[in-house]
Motif scaffolding. Structure first.
Motif, PDB file in Angstrom:
ATOM      1  N   GLY A  32     -31.385  36.574  30.452  1.00  0.00           N
ATOM      2  CA  GLY A  32     -29.992  36.867  30.292  1.00  0.00           C
ATOM      3  C   GLY A  32     -29.592  37.606  31.596  1.00  0.00           C
ATOM      4  N   TYR A  33     -28.349  38.145  31.398  1.00  0.00           N
ATOM      5  CA  TYR A  33     -27.841  38.927  32.788  1.00  0.00           C
ATOM      6  C   TYR A  33     -28.793  40.206  33.007  1.00  0.00           C
ATOM      7  CZ  TYR A  33     -23.799  35.939  32.826  1.00  0.00           C
ATOM      8  OH  TYR A  33     -23.110  34.997  32.955  1.00  0.00           O
ATOM      9  N   GLY A  34     -29.860  40.320  32.013  1.00  0.00           N
ATOM     10  CA  GLY A  34     -30.352  41.799  32.027  1.00  0.00           C
ATOM     11  C   GLY A  34     -30.082  42.597  30.736  1.00  0.00           C
ATOM     12  N   ASP A  35     -28.993  42.497  30.300  1.00  0.00           N
ATOM     13  CA  ASP A  35     -28.646  43.460  29.101  1.00  0.00           C
ATOM     14  C   ASP A  35     -28.618  43.208  27.635  1.00  0.00           C
ATOM     15  OD1 ASP A  35     -26.575  41.264  29.409  1.00  0.00           O
ATOM     16  OD2 ASP A  35     -24.837  42.763  29.620  1.00  0.00           O
ATOM     17  N   GLU A  36     -29.691  42.243  27.568  1.00  0.00           N
ATOM     18  CA  GLU A  36     -29.994  42.065  26.232  1.00  0.00           C
ATOM     19  C   GLU A  36     -30.569  43.329  25.413  1.00  0.00           C
ATOM     20  OE1 GLU A  36     -29.630  38.565  25.378  1.00  0.00           O
ATOM     21  OE2 GLU A  36     -29.020  38.177  27.260  1.00  0.00           O
ATOM     22  N   ASP A  37     -30.801  43.249  24.140  1.00  0.00           N
ATOM     23  CA  ASP A  37     -31.210  44.596  23.835  1.00  0.00           C
ATOM     24  C   ASP A  37     -32.039  45.160  24.458  1.00  0.00           C
ATOM     25  OD1 ASP A  37     -31.928  46.413  21.743  1.00  0.00           O
ATOM     26  OD2 ASP A  37     -31.950  45.130  19.840  1.00  0.00           O
ATOM     27  N   PRO A  38     -32.028  46.410  24.817  1.00  0.00           N
ATOM     28  CA  PRO A  38     -32.769  46.994  25.631  1.00  0.00           C
ATOM     29  C   PRO A  38     -34.038  47.529  24.919  1.00  0.00           C
ATOM     30  CG  PRO A  38     -30.654  48.177  25.713  1.00  0.00           C
ATOM     31  CD  PRO A  38     -30.629  47.286  24.828  1.00  0.00           C
ATOM     32  N   GLN A  81     -25.320  27.969  33.704  1.00  0.00           N
ATOM     33  CA  GLN A  81     -24.209  28.326  33.016  1.00  0.00           C
ATOM     34  C   GLN A  81     -24.106  29.835  33.399  1.00  0.00           C
ATOM     35  OE1 GLN A  81     -24.760  28.061  28.894  1.00  0.00           O
ATOM     36  NE2 GLN A  81     -23.027  29.389  28.327  1.00  0.00           N
ATOM     37  N   ASN A  82     -22.874  30.210  33.692  1.00  0.00           N
ATOM     38  CA  ASN A  82     -22.557  31.512  34.147  1.00  0.00           C
ATOM     39  C   ASN A  82     -21.146  31.992  34.357  1.00  0.00           C
ATOM     40  OD1 ASN A  82     -21.791  32.494  37.269  1.00  0.00           O
ATOM     41  ND2 ASN A  82     -22.978  30.449  37.105  1.00  0.00           N
ATOM     42  N   VAL A  83     -20.742  33.192  34.229  1.00  0.00           N
ATOM     43  CA  VAL A  83     -19.298  33.645  33.821  1.00  0.00           C
ATOM     44  C   VAL A  83     -18.526  33.730  35.405  1.00  0.00           C
ATOM     45  CG1 VAL A  83     -19.511  34.982  32.046  1.00  0.00           C
ATOM     46  CG2 VAL A  83     -19.746  35.948  34.338  1.00  0.00           C
ATOM     47  N   GLY A  84     -19.319  33.727  36.433  1.00  0.00           N
ATOM     48  CA  GLY A  84     -18.775  33.307  37.869  1.00  0.00           C
ATOM     49  C   GLY A  84     -18.801  34.783  38.325  1.00  0.00           C
ATOM     50  N   ILE A  85     -18.830  35.066  39.920  1.00  0.00           N
ATOM     51  CA  ILE A  85     -19.183  36.339  40.317  1.00  0.00           C
ATOM     52  C   ILE A  85     -17.964  37.477  40.147  1.00  0.00           C
ATOM     53  CG2 ILE A  85     -18.199  35.801  42.863  1.00  0.00           C
ATOM     54  CD1 ILE A  85     -21.420  37.528  42.535  1.00  0.00           C
ATOM     55  N   GLN A  86     -16.709  36.979  40.222  1.00  0.00           N
ATOM     56  CA  GLN A  86     -15.858  38.171  39.848  1.00  0.00           C
ATOM     57  C   GLN A  86     -15.976  38.607  38.494  1.00  0.00           C
ATOM     58  OE1 GLN A  86     -13.960  39.113  42.236  1.00  0.00           O
ATOM     59  NE2 GLN A  86     -13.277  37.356  43.525  1.00  0.00           N
ATOM     60  N   THR A  87     -16.155  37.882  37.448  1.00  0.00           N
ATOM     61  CA  THR A  87     -16.292  38.667  36.005  1.00  0.00           C
ATOM     62  C   THR A  87     -17.609  39.438  36.165  1.00  0.00           C
ATOM     63  OG1 THR A  87     -14.914  36.743  35.211  1.00  0.00           O
ATOM     64  CG2 THR A  87     -16.263  38.033  33.743  1.00  0.00           C
ATOM     65  N   PHE A  88     -18.668  38.893  36.592  1.00  0.00           N
ATOM     66  CA  PHE A  88     -20.065  39.428  36.825  1.00  0.00           C
ATOM     67  C   PHE A  88     -19.830  40.969  37.205  1.00  0.00           C
ATOM     68  CE2 PHE A  88     -23.862  40.361  38.953  1.00  0.00           C
ATOM     69  CZ  PHE A  88     -24.687  40.447  37.876  1.00  0.00           C
ATOM     70  N   ALA A  89     -19.254  40.978  38.650  1.00  0.00           N
ATOM     71  CA  ALA A  89     -19.176  42.010  39.248  1.00  0.00           C
ATOM     72  C   ALA A  89     -18.325  43.325  38.804  1.00  0.00           C
ATOM     73  CB  ALA A  89     -18.744  41.735  40.693  1.00  0.00           C
ATOM     74  N   PRO A  94     -21.646  46.613  36.130  1.00  0.00           N
ATOM     75  CA  PRO A  94     -21.735  47.942  35.968  1.00  0.00           C
ATOM     76  C   PRO A  94     -22.655  48.526  34.803  1.00  0.00           C
ATOM     77  CG  PRO A  94     -19.515  47.158  36.219  1.00  0.00           C
ATOM     78  CD  PRO A  94     -20.552  46.092  36.260  1.00  0.00           C
ATOM     79  N   ARG A  95     -22.669  47.692  33.662  1.00  0.00           N
ATOM     80  CA  ARG A  95     -23.528  47.978  32.497  1.00  0.00           C
ATOM     81  C   ARG A  95     -25.029  47.919  33.000  1.00  0.00           C
ATOM     82  NH1 ARG A  95     -20.382  44.219  29.347  1.00  0.00           N
ATOM     83  NH2 ARG A  95     -22.358  42.660  29.159  1.00  0.00           N
ATOM     84  N   LEU A  96     -25.239  47.120  33.788  1.00  0.00           N
ATOM     85  CA  LEU A  96     -26.789  46.834  34.163  1.00  0.00           C
ATOM     86  C   LEU A  96     -27.145  48.058  35.059  1.00  0.00           C
ATOM     87  CD1 LEU A  96     -26.883  43.166  35.423  1.00  0.00           C
ATOM     88  CD2 LEU A  96     -27.029  44.054  33.200  1.00  0.00           C
ATOM     89  N   GLN A  97     -26.612  48.732  35.764  1.00  0.00           N
ATOM     90  CA  GLN A  97     -26.691  49.969  36.521  1.00  0.00           C
ATOM     91  C   GLN A  97     -27.418  51.087  35.503  1.00  0.00           C
ATOM     92  OE1 GLN A  97     -27.054  49.328  39.489  1.00  0.00           O
ATOM     93  NE2 GLN A  97     -25.129  47.733  39.704  1.00  0.00           N
ATOM     94  N   ASP A  98     -26.807  51.133  34.203  1.00  0.00           N
ATOM     95  CA  ASP A  98     -27.236  51.997  33.317  1.00  0.00           C
ATOM     96  C   ASP A  98     -28.548  51.791  32.846  1.00  0.00           C
ATOM     97  OD1 ASP A  98     -24.724  53.311  33.869  1.00  0.00           O
ATOM     98  OD2 ASP A  98     -23.953  52.293  31.968  1.00  0.00           O
TER      99      ASP A  98
END
Ligand SMILES: Cc1cc2nc3c(=O)[nH]c(=O)nc-3n(C[C@H](O)[C@H](O)[C@H](O)COP(=O)(O)O)c2cc1C
Length: 314
Positions: A32-38, A81-89, A94-98
């Motif tokens: 995923g983007y990396g934020d699937e169930d940790p 398939q992805n949400v585009g860089i603006q929405t991603f950023a 920010p969620r991935l940083q945690d």
């Protein structure tokens, strides 16, 4: 507690200026983007997290079916398939940083300028490095820039001008001379190379007498490609001075050791995540045990230690 524990092994590696606590990362598009169930993914154990590829504008991806199992492998035609860089950023990064591990953002584009614009946007937010996906076989606009040294160089050059962050170029194996493409990327300022993206493949539905995937061909991944990927990694690592990140069919710590012995400084786990989302975490634990059994204290001393037979022609 035994006096000789596997936990003593130092798994840290450096990829240029990027220091990782261990060499195991997720492979782009398989986590995923990396934020699937940790809890499920045990993401915290990874050396780094690589996001799925993000492009300048949102993409819907290809029509289904997008996946097809093959002997010891998987054919995919997701189509970025992805949400585009603006929405991603703004919303996802920010969620991935945690989550803990450094975040490497995979970037794709239809033109060299797309990549450069994404790099500019990412330069204004927090992330550890950029992985340039110049090797996606599944999009009509032909994102396989890394099939040509000149095209690959153009993408890296544009991105290098817009960011000081480490850049890793992810290469296509669907070329005659992967070293030539890798060299072109390094000459333009890539800090490392990721090898490899999927191999072009196809499957036919014999009953319907049609290709299984709507775009006819897709990208082959999984254990079926491991010896092929390993060979590409070895070629790059022996010919070029930069860090190489190995990816292709790695399931176990033993598989990862093959790549590390062949010269990979780090590895990525892709298709194996689909069967077991915590595969990467298990590979980290397995590396500690195997290296400890071999009497290796520091992974850095082990990388590239492949003993070649005397007849090997250099
Ligand atoms: C379903 C699927 C989606 C993928 N999406 C991406 C992607 O978005 N960007 C990318 O650079 N690679 C993508 N890849 C390629 C993987 O990151 C990896 O390079 C390849 O699958 C080989 O590794 P593996 O055999 O461990 O899966 C994808 C692979 C699969 C199977």
């Amino acid at each position: 507690m035994s006096g000789h524990t596997a936990r003593e092994v130092d798994l840290s590696v450096d990829l240029g200026s990027l220091e990782l606590s261990n060499p195991v990362m997720s492979a782009s598009g398989t986590f995923g983007y990396g934020d699937e169930d940790p809890e499920l993914t045990q993401v915290r154990a990874l050396g780094a997290l690589v996001t799925k590829t993000v492009t300048l504008n949102p993409r819907a991806g290809n029509p289904p079916p997008r996946l097809c199992e093959t002997p010891a492998g998987l054919l995919n035609s997701i189509g970025l398939q992805n949400v585009g860089i603006q929405t991603f950023a703004r919303e996802i990064l920010p969620r991935l940083q945690d989550l803990g591990p450094p975040v490497i953002v995979s970037v794709g584009g239809s033109t060299a300028d797309d990549y450069a614009r994404c790099a500019e946007i990412l330069d204004r937010v927090e992330c550890a490095a950029l992985e340039l996906n110049i090797s996606c076989p599944n999009v009509a606009s032909g994102l396989e820039f890394s099939r040509s040294p000149a095209e690959a160089a153009k993408v890296v050059r544009g991105v290098r001008r817009r960011t000081k962050r480490p850049i890793f170029a992810k290469l296509s194996p669907n070329v005659t001379d992967i070293v030539a493409v890798g060299r072109a990327c390094v000459e333009e300022g890539a800090d490392g190379l990721v090898a490899v993206n999927t191999f072009l493949g196809m499957a036919v539905d014999v009953e319907r007498e049609q290709p299984v995937l709507p775009r006819v061909v897709g990208g082959l991944s999984g254990p079926a490609i491991r010896p092929l990927a390993l060979c590409r990694v070895w070629e790059l690592a022996r010919c070029l001075p930069c860090p190489v990140i190995g990816v292709g069919g790695i399931v176990t710590a033993r598989d990862a050791l093959e790549f590390l012995l062949a010269g990979a400084r780090a590895v990525q786990i892709g298709t194996a995540n689909f069967r077991e989302p915590a595969r990467g975490a298990k590979v980290v634990a397995g590396l500690r045990t195997l290296l400890d059994e071999k009497g290796v204290n520091r992974l850095r001393d082990f990388v590239g230690r492949l003993r070649l037979p005397p007849t090997e022609v250099s």
